[in-house]
Design an enzyme around this catalytic site. Structure first.
Site, PDB file in Angstrom:
ATOM      1  N   ASN A   9       0.865  -1.178   0.000  1.00 41.10           N
ATOM      2  CA  ASN A   9       0.000   0.000   0.000  1.00 41.10           C
ATOM      3  C   ASN A   9       0.904   1.231   0.000  1.00 41.10           C
ATOM      4  OD1 ASN A   9      -1.803   2.060   0.537  1.00 41.10           O
ATOM      5  ND2 ASN A   9      -2.168   1.441   2.675  1.00 41.10           N
ATOM      6  N   LYS A  11       0.061   4.345  -0.221  1.00 36.10           N
ATOM      7  CA  LYS A  11      -0.544   5.566   0.348  1.00 36.10           C
ATOM      8  C   LYS A  11      -0.292   6.742  -0.604  1.00 36.10           C
ATOM      9  CE  LYS A  11       0.152   3.305   4.697  1.00 36.10           C
ATOM     10  NZ  LYS A  11       0.266   3.362   6.132  1.00 36.10           N
ATOM     11  N   HIS A  95      -9.272   1.139   5.243  1.00 30.01           N
ATOM     12  CA  HIS A  95      -7.951   1.282   5.860  1.00 30.01           C
ATOM     13  C   HIS A  95      -8.068   2.210   7.077  1.00 30.01           C
ATOM     14  CE1 HIS A  95      -3.812   2.554   6.487  1.00 30.01           C
ATOM     15  NE2 HIS A  95      -3.471   1.417   5.904  1.00 30.01           N
ATOM     16  N   GLU A  97      -6.343   4.590   8.117  1.00 29.51           N
ATOM     17  CA  GLU A  97      -6.168   6.028   7.849  1.00 29.51           C
ATOM     18  C   GLU A  97      -7.453   6.621   7.274  1.00 29.51           C
ATOM     19  OE1 GLU A  97      -2.576   5.666   5.542  1.00 29.51           O
ATOM     20  OE2 GLU A  97      -1.531   5.068   7.370  1.00 29.51           O
ATOM     21  N   GLU A 167      -4.783  -5.019  10.703  1.00 30.11           N
ATOM     22  CA  GLU A 167      -3.766  -3.985  10.849  1.00 30.11           C
ATOM     23  C   GLU A 167      -3.976  -3.250  12.168  1.00 30.11           C
ATOM     24  OE1 GLU A 167      -2.041  -2.880   6.772  1.00 30.11           O
ATOM     25  OE2 GLU A 167      -3.721  -1.560   7.134  1.00 30.11           O
ATOM     26  N   GLY A 173       2.939   2.353  10.497  1.00 29.14           N
ATOM     27  CA  GLY A 173       3.868   3.465  10.282  1.00 29.14           C
ATOM     28  C   GLY A 173       4.628   3.862  11.539  1.00 29.14           C
ATOM     29  N   SER A 213       3.917  -2.021  10.039  1.00 27.23           N
ATOM     30  CA  SER A 213       5.373  -2.081  10.163  1.00 27.23           C
ATOM     31  C   SER A 213       5.960  -3.439   9.774  1.00 27.23           C
ATOM     32  CB  SER A 213       5.824  -1.660  11.568  1.00 27.23           C
ATOM     33  OG  SER A 213       5.419  -0.323  11.815  1.00 27.23           O
TER      34      SER A 213
HETATM   35  P1  PGA Z   1       3.207   0.350   7.370  1.00 22.43           P
HETATM   36  O1  PGA Z   1       1.722   0.530   6.784  1.00 22.43           O
HETATM   37  O2  PGA Z   1       3.741  -0.948   6.808  1.00 22.43           O
HETATM   38  O3  PGA Z   1       3.970   1.538   6.874  1.00 22.43           O
HETATM   39  O4  PGA Z   1       3.079   0.301   8.851  1.00 22.43           O
HETATM   40  C1  PGA Z   1       0.864  -0.564   6.628  1.00 22.43           C
HETATM   41  C2  PGA Z   1      -0.471  -0.111   6.099  1.00 22.43           C
HETATM   42  O5  PGA Z   1      -0.925   0.971   6.501  1.00 22.43           O
HETATM   43  O6  PGA Z   1      -1.105  -0.779   5.275  1.00 22.43           O
END
Ligand code: PGA
Length: 257
Positions: A9, A11, A95, A97, A167, A173, A213
């Site tokens: 992903n 983003k 997601h 976010e 997640e 992140g 992560s």
């Molecule tokens: P990240 O993001 O691997 O940077 O933690 C994962 C995601 O949001 O799908």
């Protein structure tokens, strides 16, 4: 035989020209016999560039979001039909976010699954608890609620093209990955909840990805857990070398069976 799925992903990263460069780099590493399916979610404008660069590889593309209505006066939004017409196979839904910054709910997740299904897009539906919820000890409650409300009124047949992604919001992140044991515990709970609702064939076949992560150092231990069927990778998917290394890790584990 496990069908591991490695998905990235991006983003809001990678312009169309950066995407072309990334795609050429990844393709040059030799993707063809590694996994039956790999997946990238670039920003919508970069989708055609990625498809062009990764032509004749098993890497599929998906959109990061769709609007819950099929079309109309929703300035700035993208419909399921647009992604499908652009040659996407998948769409990311719910997601954290999107839930956190754009007010998405279990109810909007449900509408978006309907829209995706109408156009033949497969869905990667994200669920996960916040740090506060984990610390209060209500992780299971939150996960079961997101599953029950997000997937309410669908049959197992309706959801045959769905992939779930667990997640934990506190791991996204932050560099703070769930331990393989913590992730496995929630994945097992998700599979059990799906078993109770949709039966054994559904719960055995569905792929449940871990995200938060995930990177080259922890991919193998996460993917070795029984109920982790792949990874949804944010930051580490932005470097073609890292993304490729995680794909080769999954390939080795699939060969072991
Ligand atoms: P990240 O993001 O691997 O940077 O933690 C994962 C995601 O949001 O799908």
């Amino acid at each position: 035989m496990r069908r591991l799925l490695i998905a990235g992903n991006w983003k809001m990263n990678n312009t169309p020209s950066e995407t072309l460069e990334y795609g050429r780099d990844l393709k040059a590493r030799g993707l063809n016999d590694l996994l039956p399916e790999m997946l990238l979610f670039p920003p919508a404008l970069s989708i055609p560039a990625l498809q062009k660069a990764l032509e004749n590889t098993p890497v599929k593309t998906g959109g990061q979001n769709i609007h819950q209505e099929p079309k109309g006066a929703f300035t700035g939004e993208i419909s399921a039909k647009m992604l499908a017409d652009a040659g996407c196979d998948y769409v990311l839904i719910g997601h954290s976010e999107r839930r956190q910054y754009f007010g998405e709910t279990d109810e909007s997740v449900r509408s978006k699954i309907v829209r995706a299904r109408e156009t033949g897009l497969k869905q990667v539906v994200c669920i996960g608890e916040t740090l506060d919820e984990r610390e209060k000890g209500i992780t299971s409650h939150v996960i079961i609620r997101q599953l029950k409300e997000g997937l309410l009124d669908f049959t197992g047949e309706d959801l045959k093209d769905m992939v779930l992604a667990y997640e934990p919001v506190w791991a996204i992140g932050t560099g703070r990955t769930a331990t393989p044991e913590q992730a496995q515990e929630v994945h097992a709970l998700i599979r059990k909840t799906l078993y109770d609702t949709f039966g054994s064939a559904f719960s055995e076949n569905i792929r449940i990805l871990y995200g938060g992560s995930a990177n080259t150092s922890n991919a193998e231990s996460l993917l070795s857990e029984q109920d982790i069927d792949g990874l949804l990778i944010g930051g580490a998917s932005l470097k073609p070398g890292d993304f490729f290394e995680i794909i080769t890790t999954a390939h080795k584990l699939m060969k072991k069976g």
